[in-house]
Design an enzyme around this catalytic site. Structure first.
Site, PDB file in Angstrom:
ATOM      1  N   ASP A 142       0.732  -1.102   0.253  1.00 49.88           N
ATOM      2  CA  ASP A 142       0.193   0.283   0.161  1.00 49.88           C
ATOM      3  C   ASP A 142       0.661   1.184   0.100  1.00 49.88           C
ATOM      4  O   ASP A 142       1.932   1.234   0.444  1.00 49.88           O
ATOM      5  CB  ASP A 142      -0.440  -0.405   1.088  1.00 49.88           C
ATOM      6  N   LYS A 165      -3.179   2.667  -3.359  1.00 49.34           N
ATOM      7  CA  LYS A 165      -5.298   3.589  -3.091  1.00 49.34           C
ATOM      8  C   LYS A 165      -5.541   5.136  -2.461  1.00 49.34           C
ATOM      9  O   LYS A 165      -6.008   4.518  -1.072  1.00 49.34           O
ATOM     10  CB  LYS A 165      -6.281   2.249  -3.125  1.00 49.34           C
ATOM     11  N   MET A 182      -8.329   9.265   8.474  1.00 49.72           N
ATOM     12  CA  MET A 182      -8.489  10.018   7.095  1.00 49.72           C
ATOM     13  C   MET A 182     -10.002  11.347   7.598  1.00 49.72           C
ATOM     14  O   MET A 182     -10.976  11.283   7.215  1.00 49.72           O
ATOM     15  CB  MET A 182      -9.917   9.145   6.558  1.00 49.72           C
TER      16      MET A 182
END
Ligand code: SAH
Length: 263
Positions: free
Chosen positions: A39, A61, A177
């Site tokens: 990742d 991603k 996030m």
């Protein structure tokens, strides 16, 4: 790993950044790996621990960027594992904390592949710790909630977190996030009655040489993030435990002095 004939994939948590925060098992799996599907959030210093002949496939991603589809990642893992390769699926922090580890396990197991999960230190604990915040300090909070700030209430994935219930819970709120929607989630917490003076912190790129941090109050959080140019990846912490952060006492003293001078 993979000494039996059954193909196997190790889902490994890389921790928040500094390779010293890898578990010994993670290090063992990394050093044995033939292929690593990696990742974006995995620190380059962790990849430096791989064998020089290991193949690294970047399948990150990051929000908003071109990304490898989840189905394609599953296919890649299946193909490599069936060829008998020692496959590591490497994820930042812990693979089961906002890491789609559950979905990947399911896809692999349904295809008859064994999965081993190697937990990692999640950024929701490691980032607060980097600035001295003990997330469940019993003098301040009965526990901690790990929340995504990413979900929108109108998103296809379903309802977002119940911010009103979280505001009332007294738990330390650790938000992953959360930068993009910070203003909206602060508004929801305030509407639910959380005090604007509630201590808050943001820690970006924790345990990397780029680490940045901000200590402020709930009402000052959105502006503080802009002023200090805090960028992703960052963890937000909201709760009384932030009072234990390195530098909090000095900060409040300074604010009091400034208010005294103005007043
Ligand atoms: N599985 C990861 C989380 C992936 S979601 C874990 O357990 O840590 C991605 C979010 O994690 C980022 O948006 C950010 O909120 C957080 N994050 C990951 N690494 C971080 C770091 N080094 N410092 C601060 N936040 C981090």
């Amino acid at each position: 790993m993979n000494t039996s004939s059954t193909p196997c994939v190790s889902l490994v948590g890389a921790g928040p950044g500094d390779p010293e925060l890898l578990t010994l098992r993670a290090l063992n799996r990394l050093q044995a790996a033939d292929v690593v599907l990696c990742d974006d959030l995995v620190d380059r210093r962790v990849l430096a621990m791989l064998r020089s002949d290991a193949r690294v496939l970047h399948v990150g991603k990051r929000g908003g960027c071109v990304s490898t589809s989840q189905a394609f990642i599953h296919q890649l893992m299946l193909r490599e594992a069936r060829e008998g390769k020692r496959v590591v699926r490497l994820k930042g922090g812990d693979p089961f904390v906002f890491g789609r580890g559950g979905e990947e396990c399911q896809a692999l197991r349904e295809a008859g592949i064994e999965v081993e999960v190697v937990p990692g230190i999640t950024s929701g604990i490691a980032a607060p710790a980097a600035v001295g915040i003990p997330v469940t300090d019993r003098r301040h909070a009965p526990g901690v909630a790990f929340i995504t700030g990413h979900n929108r209430a109108d998103a296809q994935s379903g309802a977002g977190p119940d911010w009103a219930a979280l505001a009332r819970s007294g738990l330390t709120l650790v938000i992953y996030m959360g930068l993009a929607r910070c203003e909206a989630l602060v508004a929801e917490l305030r509407a639910a009655g959380m005090d604007g003076d509630m201590p808050a912190a943001a820690i970006a790129a924790a345990h990397t040489p780029q680490q940045r941090q901000l200590l402020c109050t709930l009402d000052g959080l959105a502006q503080g993030l802009r002023d200090e140019q805090i960028s992703s990846p960052a963890i937000l912490v909201i709760g009384e435990v932030v009072r234990e952060a390195h530098g909090w006492a000095e900060l409040t003293q300074e604010l009091q002095q400034r208010t005294a001078l103005v007043g």
